[in-house]
Structures are given as structure tokens and as C-alpha cells.
Design a protein around this motif. Structure first.
Motif, short mmCIF file in Angstrom:
data_model
loop_
_atom_site.label_atom_id
_atom_site.label_comp_id
_atom_site.label_asym_id
_atom_site.label_seq_id
_atom_site.Cartn_x
_atom_site.Cartn_y
_atom_site.Cartn_z
N LEU A 1 0.82 -1.22 0.00
CA LEU A 1 0.00 0.00 0.00
C LEU A 1 0.84 1.26 0.00
CD1 LEU A 1 -2.67 -0.99 2.67
CD2 LEU A 1 -2.90 -1.04 0.19
N ASP A 2 0.26 2.33 -0.57
CA ASP A 2 0.88 3.64 -0.44
C ASP A 2 0.88 4.02 1.04
OD1 ASP A 2 1.45 4.32 -3.08
OD2 ASP A 2 -0.66 4.72 -3.47
N PRO A 3 1.92 4.73 1.47
CA PRO A 3 2.07 5.00 2.91
C PRO A 3 0.82 5.64 3.53
CG PRO A 3 3.97 5.82 1.69
CD PRO A 3 3.02 5.27 0.69
N SER B 1 -8.48 15.78 -20.97
CA SER B 1 -9.08 16.96 -20.34
C SER B 1 -8.77 16.99 -18.84
CB SER B 1 -10.60 16.91 -20.53
OG SER B 1 -11.11 15.77 -19.88
N PHE B 2 -8.00 15.98 -18.37
CA PHE B 2 -7.71 15.90 -16.95
C PHE B 2 -6.40 16.61 -16.65
CE2 PHE B 2 -5.64 13.34 -13.52
CZ PHE B 2 -6.45 13.78 -12.48
N GLN B 3 -6.48 17.61 -15.78
CA GLN B 3 -5.27 18.38 -15.50
C GLN B 3 -4.47 17.71 -14.37
OE1 GLN B 3 -5.85 22.56 -15.03
NE2 GLN B 3 -3.66 22.96 -15.23
N VAL B 4 -3.25 17.30 -14.65
CA VAL B 4 -2.42 16.63 -13.64
C VAL B 4 -1.52 17.61 -12.91
CG1 VAL B 4 -1.86 14.20 -13.69
CG2 VAL B 4 -1.49 15.56 -15.74
N LEU B 5 -1.08 18.64 -13.64
CA LEU B 5 -0.22 19.64 -12.99
C LEU B 5 -0.82 21.00 -13.25
CD1 LEU B 5 3.41 18.44 -13.94
CD2 LEU B 5 2.18 18.11 -11.78
N GLY C 1 3.53 14.11 -0.86
CA GLY C 1 2.12 14.37 -1.14
C GLY C 1 1.39 13.08 -1.38
N PRO C 2 0.06 13.13 -1.32
CA PRO C 2 -0.69 11.88 -1.47
C PRO C 2 -0.54 11.26 -2.86
CG PRO C 2 -2.16 13.79 -1.17
CD PRO C 2 -0.77 14.29 -1.06
N SER C 3 -0.92 10.01 -2.94
CA SER C 3 -0.84 9.28 -4.20
C SER C 3 -1.71 9.97 -5.25
CB SER C 3 -1.35 7.86 -3.96
OG SER C 3 -1.39 7.16 -5.15
N GLY C 4 -1.17 10.06 -6.45
CA GLY C 4 -1.93 10.67 -7.54
C GLY C 4 -1.88 12.18 -7.52
N SER C 5 -1.05 12.75 -6.65
CA SER C 5 -1.03 14.20 -6.58
C SER C 5 -0.16 14.82 -7.67
CB SER C 5 -0.54 14.65 -5.20
OG SER C 5 0.74 14.11 -4.97
N GLY C 6 0.57 13.99 -8.41
CA GLY C 6 1.34 14.52 -9.53
C GLY C 6 2.83 14.60 -9.27
N LYS C 7 3.29 13.99 -8.19
CA LYS C 7 4.71 14.05 -7.86
C LYS C 7 5.56 13.42 -8.96
CE LYS C 7 4.12 11.44 -4.25
NZ LYS C 7 2.73 11.05 -4.41
N SER C 8 5.20 12.18 -9.35
CA SER C 8 5.99 11.51 -10.38
C SER C 8 5.95 12.30 -11.67
CB SER C 8 5.43 10.12 -10.65
OG SER C 8 5.51 9.33 -9.50
N THR C 9 4.77 12.79 -11.99
CA THR C 9 4.64 13.55 -13.23
C THR C 9 5.54 14.77 -13.19
OG1 THR C 9 2.36 12.81 -13.26
CG2 THR C 9 2.96 14.54 -14.81
N LEU C 10 5.54 15.47 -12.09
CA LEU C 10 6.36 16.67 -11.98
C LEU C 10 7.84 16.34 -12.16
CD1 LEU C 10 6.47 19.73 -11.35
CD2 LEU C 10 6.97 19.08 -8.98
N ASP D 1 12.53 9.11 -7.85
CA ASP D 1 11.06 8.99 -7.77
C ASP D 1 10.71 7.82 -6.86
OD1 ASP D 1 8.38 9.08 -8.09
OD2 ASP D 1 8.35 8.52 -10.20
N GLU D 2 10.42 8.11 -5.62
CA GLU D 2 10.10 7.09 -4.62
C GLU D 2 11.07 5.91 -4.66
OE1 GLU D 2 6.17 6.29 -3.61
OE2 GLU D 2 5.29 7.83 -4.90
N PRO D 3 12.34 6.16 -4.45
CA PRO D 3 13.35 5.10 -4.64
C PRO D 3 13.22 3.95 -3.65
CG PRO D 3 14.33 7.02 -3.61
CD PRO D 3 12.95 7.42 -4.02
#
Ligand SMILES: Nc1ncnc2c1ncn2[C@@H]1O[C@H](COP(=O)(O)OP(=O)(O)OP(=O)(O)O)[C@@H](O)[C@H]1O
Ligand SMILES: Nc1ncnc2c1ncn2[C@@H]1O[C@H](COP(=O)(O)OP(=O)(O)OP(=O)(O)O)[C@@H](O)[C@H]1O
Ligand SMILES: [Mg+2]
Ligand SMILES: [Mg+2]
Lengths: 246, 277, 244, 222, 244
Positions: free
Chosen positions: C167-169, E13-17, E34-43, E161-163
Motif C-alpha cells: 500500500l501507499d504510505p 481533459s484531466f489536468q495533472v499539474l 504528497g498523497p498518491s496521484g497528486s502529480g509528484k511523479s509527473t512533476l 522517484d520514490e526510490p
């Protein structure tokens, strides 16, 4: 190629005279009538063989994933035998050789024979895919089924197979299209299907190009229709929340 | 289409042959093709060499019933020396040399079956081979005689023969020379015989491209020469009456009256004209 | 409740479990930890006979697993199990996941099964998602559904195999909350987990495994107490896992 | 019941009829396999490129060829290529071209699945160390796709080997034809088909065994 | 060193950043959480142009990524990147993994590349495994090889990225140790991670993202200081992640 002569399909198969409406009547049949009935034979052979192949192939595929080593061996042997001998040779053996060993088989109509020959041949390939499909599921899935108290049979029925079949729909689509094309071997045992029609009609009319073009188109349409049907099936069975496509 | 020129320029000529057309044209394995019709073609090639004034390399191109006409038309094959029936529809696409063999379509049966003619076929199973004119012949006869019999189609001649041998069919309707060849090479030739009336008569001839008068003339001259010198009779005897390779089986099919007559009066009339007689 | 007696297990010639003996009493919460590959998953799977073993015996609620006459499916239906990767059935909706085994194994009628399933779903706080498919839920939600699925079979004991490690933390918490609540209600539990906070908070005993052997098996207080009383392997493991 | 007579099958017959066919079948299989995999990989890359002008023709090519029986494709190529290039082509050459072109459609589907089986992260990793598209394909993705798909590629090759018998349609001479012709000219079809079945089985089965062995050797350690 | 200026990115149409702006100076260590899906990896992937973006610009060491004339492969070869799932090339040995890009991209000669690669391998303590394949190593070892691979290209900045999030808990430490050492040596780093211990120990700044926006971007001391000064989202996230 010289000139097209599409009238050949309107010719009477008996005297070669062109019949105005292209469909024969009163016992006379035109090449068009004949071709349509040949298409029917092709589809019947293919679809029935597909049924046999799906049933037998799934069964053999499942056998090959079971814990019992003897059943796995049985499944492997089936697969290897039926996929390593060319289809045409298998059909010949079913038609000519096996009945002379088991005379009771001689009265089996050749239609039934070719349905089984083609079905068994294809079952080996389907077994391969069903096995791969089952094995591609995480081991945890069968653990989860068993852990809830389902028997091995119930685990297969309710947990593994529903997903495995969804996974193998794309390769099964290929096999289903292949079976339409492979059904042409039925001509070898006297089934009046499209390939036999093509060989015979071009011999009688000398209009090979037109005849082959029409027959190719019918094969194409049949395979394409199967492809579309399977896509619809795939779409219908798609599980919400799972990655689409693959 | 000037085949002679083409042959002269390239120094090679391609004969269309069959893998297995009775003793008319068949292979001994490897690249060796022999038979009555092949021998006639080879004779013609000798004359062509004389006409173009150079030695020619002879290529053998095996053909099938499906591809022989396209192959002749597109220039792959110069002379087709198989067992092609000369009929009116084909004459629209290709040319035929004068008839060199006349097939009589008959029936092969097991000696023990007691079948003697078409009339005995009621309720029987009749075999013939897919992709041959015999299928049509059979269809017409069935209609004409108003009889009920079952038809089965072998994939090739040996399959059809096997149908009779294994008891799946009662008779095999096919060109007489092919039937004779199959019987001669079977395990027990005495078990089979050729019976019944002649269901149809088919002139067999060497096939070539249309509108090539020079080549047609040359080949017809070769045939005429062979008839005149009696060479053709010797050839016939060699392939149809004497032991033939590879098994040494004797076909044993004496020259029919129709063929004798046709050789005497050379022509390239199509099959339809024979039927009218 | 669970009595593990001298279990040994081999994969071919490789021994994964060596003479493991321990037990879990009714109402007890036991945490199993240890380095990767030490045999934790294998051990917990032997408890409901998902992994066969070659030597020893396990007795669950008085029934011997090694006894060939034991009706294993029936035994398993009384032991709830939760997996690292949830293992919900992806082709079935949440409700169907919850009812399938109740109907097929316990032979409950569908209405009853649904009632029971939804009650458990409510308990894990996901009643709003009852008609979704597993793929439409987050990992934390899936794992909670998996717990509800196990609970809806009215198990006498629950087994957990690293329920939070996939799971995600930020989702770990919601799953642990459900587990803590279960423990507080008196459920008998055997958990493989690296969540030392959870072990500290609710477990009664901690088992430490290494290379297929049970190296430590002691009260929580002792395990987290004086480090010098622990075996070097356990000390090393604890220091690694608590380091950052 | 079965009265078999294998006496005619001496070395002369085998070398005269069968060997020639075997050589051609093997030759055809090898060329079509190599050519088909190369062409198929290109088609797969086109279909995965995401560029419409590459995707559409590649998809059309693959779907069309996969919907037509091979025997028809063989016939069409044989009839049409001479019209296109303006001179006749031998049956053997025509068969080789046809099989390569046809099998490419099948191999392309396999390679497409293979490329998709390589995690997207691998491509990212390739890019991240500064590789270009073609470098990451050549050095990272294709080697893995190829190894992952080796068993399926080989299964298709076994099918290909069996399908070489369809060249009968244009008079080319393959292994099965070798048996058939021998069977016809000696009028021993049953015996020759039995031997053919055994020979095919031995060849194909050893091939799949070989592949299994090879697979163990080059499979990616995971 | 890295200048992220008003980046916006859409998937369909979904804005990630949404309008993300921040920077990383030379020698600075910045942690993104930040929480999962918040765009960290994308950034972090936009920084070396692995993900294209529709608006804004990123300037890395003076080179604009949005500029169509920029030689992206060359730019990427100067930016090291470490992924959550390691992404070693499984068909190549450890040494080949380390040298491939040096040879093909930097055009170093094989001997030189090998020397450099092995030096980095030694640095992460894995020289003994140089001839193994990735599949023969544990997760922690693989990730250390991945770091060595990135380092052997002599990057001017490292992206993570989340190593550690795909690792077994006991292996997290060994990877973090290498990262701490790197940071202490003055490497410029941008790390997406949930390891708050690491953030506390070595980072200079912490960025908190939620729903594609940068919600917090402040000194480490401030981030971990008075919670009441944080946005509610960040507080909630921190409480979840530090809870157990
Ligand atoms: N099917 C199998 N065949 C052979 N060896 C296996 C098999 N399954 C597990 N093992 C081996 O058995 C040992 C114990 O595995 P197990 O999964 O129980 O470890 P674990 O303690 O749960 O580790 P983790 O923390 O990684 O889940 C490992 O060394 C593993 O490689
Ligand atoms: N290829 C894609 N197509 C559509 N949406 C995508 C795609 N990749 C990512 N997304 C969406 O973009 C958002 C941000 O994804 P991203 O991977 O950057 O999140 P993250 O913060 O790294 O999360 P995690 O902690 O899970 O890695 C998510 O909502 C995700 O669903
Ligand atoms: Mg485990
Ligand atoms: Mg991410």
C-alpha cells in the motif's frame, strides 16, 4: 488478366448456360447457388470445429495447470501430438487410416470426422493459450479462492477461469479466425466447402481469377465477422476498473 | 507473343509438367520428369532448337490443375506437357496443339463388386477427384440417367482410388489412362478392373500461349512427323504397354480407336466436338 | 486455537521451514516478523493448508491438518485470510466478492449472504462502494474489502500476510485501523507484518523468523524491551527496520 | 486389417522425392522466419508509434493478411506479382516472398505483444540516461521483447513450417508434397502419409524441445 | 540549477499539474511529498522531459526544455534519474547496465566506461556482484545499482522517484544510506519520497503537492516545525503518514 467476366457466377453448373436471375430453379443450380452453399459448409465446419476446439482445448489447458503430474503429462502429450503434425496429414489419417484400424469408424460421416480433426488440431493451440492465461494470473488468486473454503473445482470455476478467459480472448480471436481459414482442409474429405468450390469451379469455367476473388472475399468476410464478434464479446466482458485492451 | 524469339534470346525453354498425371507426365523424383506427353514435348524442343539455331536449356516447371493456365499465360511456362483437356472455354485463353491423346472417362471398380455399367450405380457411392472435369461429367450423367447415387470427392487421384480400395466408395470415375496407371501400381492389380461405357471423351493436347502461330505450327509439325514416322506409336507402346518406371508396372491400355482416328486426321478440336459425334 | 507442531517443509532440496513450533490461543494477537525470504508467508500459509508441509502437524480448533481425512475446504472456510496483494476477484463486484464463498461454501442463501457481506462492508467503512469493481478502488480500500470478505465467513481466526506492504504510505493507516479494531474486539489473529507500531500497540506476542526457523517467540513486552536480551539477528533486523 | 507395405521407401525414393521437398521447406521456413520477424517488428513499431499515418497502414496490412487464408494469398501473389513487375516469377521465389510478407503480419502481432510486455519504465530509463528513441528500442526494448516472446515466435515458426505444404497451390515442391508425390507415383498413399506424420512430428517436436532448451539459456533472469 | 516555471500539464481533459513553480539550487536537496496521484511523479518526470507538458517552461542548467531546438537526449544524459521500480535492464549484467549508456550516449570507450562504472559500483558497495544479472539481486541491491548507473554518467543533478517504496522494509535503510552519503557530498538532488526521516535528516527544502498543485514549498525546519503553520491538507497527510 484479360477482362473480367462476372457472368460466370450466373452460369448453370450443368450446361454452362447463363441463367438470367443468377439463381437456378427446378434442380438447376448456378455457380452462385453453389458458392453460397459452399460458404454455408465452410461456416458449419468452422463453427462446429471451433466449438469442439474450445471445449477440448479448455479442458486440456486446465489439465495442464493442475497439481496432478499425470494429468499434466496427459495434457502435454495431447498438445504435442496435435500441434506437431500438419492438419492435412491429420485429416488424412482420420479419414483413411484410423477407420481401417477401427472399422466401426468407417460409418462416421466425413463431416463429423473433419469437425473433430480440425477441432482437435485447434484444441492443442487453444490449450496452450488457456494454460498461459491461467498461469498468468497471480498465484494469490487461487490461494484466495482456496483460503475461503472453495474447492479446487470451485476455485477454477468461479475465480481462475473467468479471468483467464478474459485474458485469452485476443489470442482466441486469432484462433477463431484461423479455424475459418483452416476449414479449407475439409475439401480433402469431400465436403463441398469454399476451397473445393474454388478448385472445381475454376476447372469447369476457366475463370480462376473471378472465382478465387469471390472466394477470398467470402473468407475475408467470415474471418472479419468473427473478429468483430469477438471484439464485442471482449467489450461485453470487460471488467470495470481493469486496464482496457490488454 | 513470340515464344520462338523469347526462347532464342534467353537460350532456355520451360516445359510445364505434372508431378503425377498417370503415365502422361510424372516425376521419378529429383528433377526428373517423364511420360508420354513429356517425351512428345522433348521431341518438339529438338525441332525448336533447329528452328532458332541454338541449343536450349530445358527447364521443367511442375504445374497443377489450378495454375497451369495462368502459368502459360504469364509466360512462366512455354509448353505445357501435362494432361490438359482441350475444351472450348480454355481455347478462349490458350492455344492447343493437335490432339496427341484421347482420354476416355470410365469407371474403376473392385473386381468383386459386380458393377458393370452406369446402370448398376443406383444407390452406390461414386468417387472422383476434386478439381477435374470428371466431376462435371458425373453430374451431367446423373441428371441424364435420372439415377440416385452418392458422390464423394478425393483430394487427388490416389485419395479417390483409396476410397474404392478401402470400401468407402464403389466406383472411381476418372480418365481411363489414370485409372489404368493406378490399378497397375496398386498392391493387387487383379483386385480392380475398368468397366462400363465411355462416359465422355476428352482430347488431351499440348498447351501454349494464344496467338503464337509460329510455335503452334512448329509443334504440330513435330507431331505430324512423329505420326508419319510411326514414332508416336512406339512412344505409346513404351508408356502404355511396356513396364514403366519407377515400379515396373504395366499400364496395359491399348490405343483407343478414337485416338487412332485422331492421329490419322490431325486436329485440335475441343472436347465439345467429340461429344457431338 | 492454532497449534503448530514441529513443522518442516522443503521445496525440492531447499528447506524453507525447519522444525517450527508455536501456538496461538483464542483471542490472542500474534505478530510474525523477520527478513524477506525467512519463511513467514510459507508458515502462515501452512496454517490453513494452502502450502503442504512434509513433517509435523498443525491443529486448528482441534482439527489436524496433516490428517488426510480432514475436509480441508471446510477447515479453510473457518479461517479467514488476508493477502499482501488483496487478491480480490477482479471480475466480480465488491458485493459479489463478499457473497461468493458464503453462497458456494457455507450454502447461505443469497439474501442472507448479501446482508452479512454488506454488514461487514459497513464495518470497514466502504458501504458506499458496494457496486464497484475492485479495479475501481484504491489499494487501501481493496484491502479493507478483502478483510470484510474474510470476516463475512465468520472465521474463528484471521491470518494476515503483510496486509499493508503493498500500500501507499498514506493508506497504510486506514487498513491498520481496521485491524486494530478487530484485535480490540477480541479476534484471534496471526499477522505477518513489518508494522512495528501495530505490533507494539495491539499484539500479545511477537515471533521472529530467520532462514525458516523461529528464532524468537516471546511476549511483546520482552520483544520490544531490552535489546540485549534478543538474538543478534533479531536485533540487527529491528535496527534496520526502525532506523529511518 | 491394415495391409501396409513400406518396401518401396528405399533411399533412392527418399532422396529423390522427399529430400528435395525437405530442403525447400526448411529454406522457406528460415527465410520467411527471419524476413517475417524483421518486417513484423517494423510493422509492430509502426502500430505502436501513435502516429496515425503509420498506425493505419500497418494495421490495415496486418488485419487484411490475417483475414485471408494463406493459400489464397499464395495464389494471389503468384498471379499478381508477375503483372506488377512485368515478368514471370518462379514458384519458389514467389512462395518465399509470399510467406515472408504473410508471416510478417503474424510475427508483428507477436512482437507487438512482446514490446507491450516490456514495462514502460524501461523506456523511461533508457531515455533518462540520454538514449534516443531508436537506441532505447534497439538496446533496451527489442532485446527484452524478443526474449519474452521467443516461445511464441517459435510456435509460430513451427506453424509456418507446417504451412509450407500450402505451396502445392502454385506447384512448388515442399516436404509434404514430396511425400504425396511419392505416394501417388507408387500408389502407396497410406504408407507415405503415415511416414509423413512421423517425420513432421519428429521435426516439429524436436524443434519445440530445442526452443525450450534455448529459452532456458537466454531467458531473462527475473 | 533547475528552474520550474508555471508548468501545467493535461492528460486529455484531466489536468495533472496546475501552474507549478519552484526551483532547485546547486547543491540543494529538495524532497517532494504528497498523497498518491497528486502529480509528484509527473512533476519530476517533466524535469528531464520524460513527460511533455503543455504550458510553462523548465530550465535545467541554463537549457530550456520547452525549446524545440533543445537536444533532449543530451540534456537527459546530464540528469541522473532513479525510479521506484529500479528499471535496471534485466537482460544485461550489472556491469553492462553501468556501461551501456556511457558507451552509446557519451561515446566513452568501453574500458573507460567500465572503469567508471565499477568505481560507482564500489561506491554503493556492490563490486562483488558486478557480473550478476539484476534478477539475481535483492531489491535493495538493485536500487543501489540503479543509483550507480545514474552516477556513472556524471550527472549534474539527480532525480529520485520514490526510490524506496518498492523495497522490503529491511532494505530501505541500505538505499537511504547511499542517498544520505550523496547528499552529504553536495550532490544536487530532487527526491520524491515518503521517508520523512530522510527528509528531516538531509533535505534543505520540502515541497508538498496535492491534486497537481504545489501547496507547500518551504525550508525543512518550517515544514517539520509548527504544524499549525501548515495547510490543512499537509497536516492531514503528515498525520496519516507518521501515525503508526
Ligand atoms: N514455489 C517455490 N519454490 C521454491 N522456493 C520457494 C517457493 N516459494 C517460496 N520459496 C522460497 O522459500 C523461502 C521462504 O519464502 P516466503 O515467501 O515464505 O518468505 P517470506 O518470509 O514471506 O518473505 P517476504 O517477506 O519476501 O514475503 C524463500 O527463500 C523463497 O525463495
Ligand atoms: N498516462 C496517463 N494517462 C492519464 N492519466 C494519468 C497518466 N499517468 C498518470 N495519470 C494521472 O495523473 C495523476 C498524477 O499521477 P502521478 O503518477 O504523477 O502521481 P504521484 O503523485 O506520483 O502518485 P504516486 O504516489 O501514486 O506515485 C494521477 O491522477 C494519475 O491517475
Ligand atoms: Mg511473504
Ligand atoms: Mg509516483
Amino acid at each position: 488478366m484479360a477482362t473480367w467476366d462476372w457472368q460466370v457466377f450466373c452460369k448453370n453448373t450443368l450446361d454452362g448456360e447463363v441463367i438470367p436471375r443468377c439463381f437456378g430453379s427446378g434442380g438447376d443450380i448456378t455457380y452462385l447457388d453453389w458458392m453460397i452453399s459452399a460458404w454455408g459448409w465452410t461456416l458449419s465446419v468452422a463453427l462446429l470445429a471451433l466449438l469442439v476446439a474450445l471445449l477440448v482445448g479448455s479442458l486440456v489447458g486446465i489439465l495442464r495447470t493442475l497439481p496432478d503430474k499425470r494429468l499434466v503429462f496427459l495434457g502435454n502429450a495431447w498438445t504435442e501430438i496435435f500441434r506437431n503434425v500438419p492438419l492435412l496429414v491429420q485429416v488424412f489419417l482420420w479419414y483413411h487410416v484410423i477407420p481401417s484400424l477401427f472399422t466401426s469408424l468407417r460409418s462416421v460421416p466425413s463431416f463429423v470426422l473433419v469437425v473433430f480433426a480440425l477441432g482437435f488440431f485447434t484444441s492443442a493451440r487453444i490449450a496452450e493459450q488457456v494454460k498461459a492465461g491461467i498461469q498468468s494470473l497471480p498465484r494469490g488468486q487461487s490461494y484466495a479462492g482456496l483460503a475461503m473454503g472453495l474447492t479446487l473445482g470451485q476455485t477454477y470455476r468461479h475465480v481462475l477461469l473467468p479471468m483467464a478467459f478474459r485474458i485469452v480472448i485476443p489470442p482466441l480471436t486469432s484462433e477463431s479466425m484461423n479455424i475459418i481459414k483452416n476449414s479449407s482442409v475439409a475439401f480433402a474429405v469431400s465436403i463441398a466447402e469454399l476451397t473445393m468450390f474454388a478448385m472445381q469451379a475454376q476447372e469447369e469455367t476457366s475463370r480462376g481469377v473471378e472465382v478465387y476473388l469471390a472466394v477470398t472475399a467470402l473468407y475475408f468476410i467470415s474471418a472479419f465477422a468473427i473478429n468483430r464478434i469477438m471484439l464485442v464479446v471482449e467489450e461485453r466482458l470487460r471488467v470495470p476498473g481493469m486496464a482496457g485492451g490488454k | 507473343e513470340d515464344t520462338l524469339k523469347k526462347v532464342k534470346d534467353s537460350g532456355a525453354i520451360t516445359l510445364g509438367v505434372r508431378e503425377s498425371s498417370g503415365v502422361l507426365s510424372y516425376t521419378l523424383g529429383g528433377a526428373k520428369y517423364v511420360g508420354y506427353h513429356v517425351a512428345i514435348c522433348e521431341k518438339a524442343v529438338e525441332d525448336i532448337e533447329k528452328a532458332v539455331g541454338r541449343k536450349l536449356k530445358v527447364n521443367y516447371q511442375p504445374v497443377t490443375s489450378q495454375n497451369r493456365i495462368p502459368l502459360v499465360q504469364n509466360g512462366t511456362v512455354d509448353l505445357e506437357c501435362g494432361s490438359t483437356t482441350n475444351n472450348a472455354t480454355r481455347q478462349k485463353d490458350v492455344a492447343f496443339a493437335n490432339t496427341t491423346f484421347v482420354e476416355e472417362v470410365r469407371m474403376a471398380v473392385k473386381t468383386s463388386s459386380g458393377i458393370k455399367s452406369i446402370a448398376d450405380l443406383q444407390g452406390k457411392t461414386v468417387a472422383t477427384t476434386t478439381g477435374t472435369t470428371s466431376v462435371q461429367t458425373l453430374r451431367k450423367n446423373k441428371r441424364a440417367e435420372n439415377m440416385e447415387f452418392k458422390e464423394v470427392f478425393g483430394k487427388d487421384h490416389s485419395d479417390s482410388f483409396l476410397l474404392v480400395d478401402s470400401g468407402r466408395a464403389d466406383v472411381f470415375v476418372m480418365d481411363g489412362s489414370l485409372l489404368a496407371g493406378l490399378i497397375a501400381r496398386s498392391k493387387n492389380p487383379a483386385d480392380f478392373k475398368i468397366v462400363g461405357e465411355v462416359l465422355s471423351v476428352e482430347p488431351i493436347a499440348i498447351m501454349m500461349r494464344k496467338d503464337d502461330e509460329a510455335l503452334l505450327k512448329l509443334v504440330n509439325a513435330t507431331i505430324a512427323g512423329m505420326v508419319k514416322s510411326g514414332e508416336i506409336n512406339a512412344l505409346y507402346d513404351k508408356w502404355f504397354m511396356q513396364p514403366t518406371p519407377p515400379t515396373g508396372a504395366k499400364v496395359g491400355l491399348p490405343m483407343s480407336d478414337t485416338l487412332k482416328d485422331t492421329l490419322k486426321h490431325p486436329n485440335n478440336k475441343p472436347m465439345e466436338d467429340y461429344a457431338k459425334k | 486455537m492454532i497449534d503448530i507442531k514441529n513443522i518442516s517443509k522443503w521445496y525440492g532440496s531447499f528447506q524453507v521451514l525447519t522444525d517450527c513450533t508455536t501456538n496461538v490461543k483464542k483471542g490472542e494477537v500474534v505478530v510474525v516478523c523477520g527478513p524477506s525470504g525467512s519463511g513467514k508467508s510459507t508458515l502462515i500459509k501452512t496454517v490453513n493448508a494452502l502450502e503442504p508441509f512434509q513433517k509435523g502437524d498443525i491443529v486448528v480448533d482441534g482439527i489436524s491438518i496433516a490428517d488426510p481425512k480432514t475436509d480441508l475446504p471446510k477447515l479453510r472456510s473457518r479461517v479467514g485470510m488476508v493477502f499482501q496483494h488483496f487478491e480480490l476477484f477482479p471480475h466480480l463486484s465488491v458485493t459479489e466478492n463478499l457473497t461468493l464463498a458464503q453462497i458456494k461454501v457455507l450454502k447461505r442463501n443469497p439474501d442472507e449472504a448479501k446482508k452479512r457481506g454488506l454488514k461487514m462492508l459497513e464495518r470497514v467503512g466502504l458501504i458506499a462502494h458496494k457496486d464497484k469493481f475492485p479495479g475501481q478502488l484504491s489499494g487501501g480500500q481493496q484491502q479493507r474489502v478483502a478483510i470484510a470478505r474474510a470476516l463475512s465467513m465468520d472465521p474463528i481466526v484471521m491470518l494476515f500476510d503483510e496486509p499493508t506492504s503493498a500500500l501507499d504510505p498514506e493508506m497504510v493507516g486506514e487498513v491498520l485501523d481496521v485491524m486494530v479494531q478487530l484485535a480490540n474486539e477480541g479476534m484471534t489473529m496471526m499477522c505477518v507484518t513489518h508494522e512495528m507500531g501495530f505490533a507494539r500497540k495491539v499484539s500479545h506476542r511477537v515471533i521472529f523468523m530467520d532462514q525458516g526457523k523461529i528464532c524468537e517467540d516471546c511476549k511483546k513486552e520482552d520483544f520490544f524491551g531490552d535489546p540485549s536480551a534478543r538474538s543478534p539477528r533479531a536485533r540487527d533486523f529491528l535496527s534496520k527496520i526502525l532506523q529511518h | 486389417m491394415l495391409n501396409l507395405d513400406f518396401s518401396f521407401l528405399n533411399w533412392d525414393v527418399v532422396s529423390g522425392f522427399v529430400l528435395k521437398g525437405l530442403v525447400f521447406s526448411v529454406q522457406l521456413t528460415l527465410i520467411a522466419m527471419v524476413g517475417g520477424i524483421v518486417l513484423g517488428t517494423l510493422l509492430a513499431l509502426m502500430r505502436l508509434s501513435g502516429k496515425k499515418w503509420l498506425v493505419v497502414p500497418a494495421a490495415f496490412y496486418v488485419n487484411t493478411l490475417r483475414s485471408i487464408p494463406l493459400v489464397m494469398v499464395i495464389l494471389w501473389f503468384f498471379l499478381l506479382i508477375p503483372l506488377l513487375i512485368g515478368r514471370p516469377m518462379g514458384a519458389e521465389l514467389s512462395a518465399i516472398i509470399t510467406f515472408t510478407v504473410f508471416e510478417a503480419a503474424y510475427y508483428s502481432e507477436i512482437m507487438r505483444a512482446g514490446i507491450q510486455s516490456v514495462p514502460k519504465g524501461q523506456v523511461y530509463a533508457g531515455y533518462a540516461v540520454g538514449m534516443t528513441y531508436s537506441q532505447s528500442m534497439q538496446l533496451i526494448v527489442l532485446p527484452q521483447a524478443f526474449r519474452n516472446m521467443l516461445p511464441v515466435l517459435m510456435t509460430q515458426t513451427i506453424i509456418l513450417f507446417q504451412d509450407t505444404s500450402l505451396v502445392y497451390a502454385i506447384g512448388a515442391y515442399d516436404l509434404l508434397k514430396g511425400f504425396e508425390v511419392a505416394g501417388k507415383n507408387f500408389n502407396r498413399p497410406v504408407e507415405t502419409y503415415l511416414v509423413a506424420a512421423v517425420v513432421y512430428f519428429v521435426i516439429c517436436f524436436s524443434l519445440s524441445m530445442l526452443v525450450r532448451r534455448l529459452q532456458k539459456k537466454i531467458a531473462i533472469i527475473r
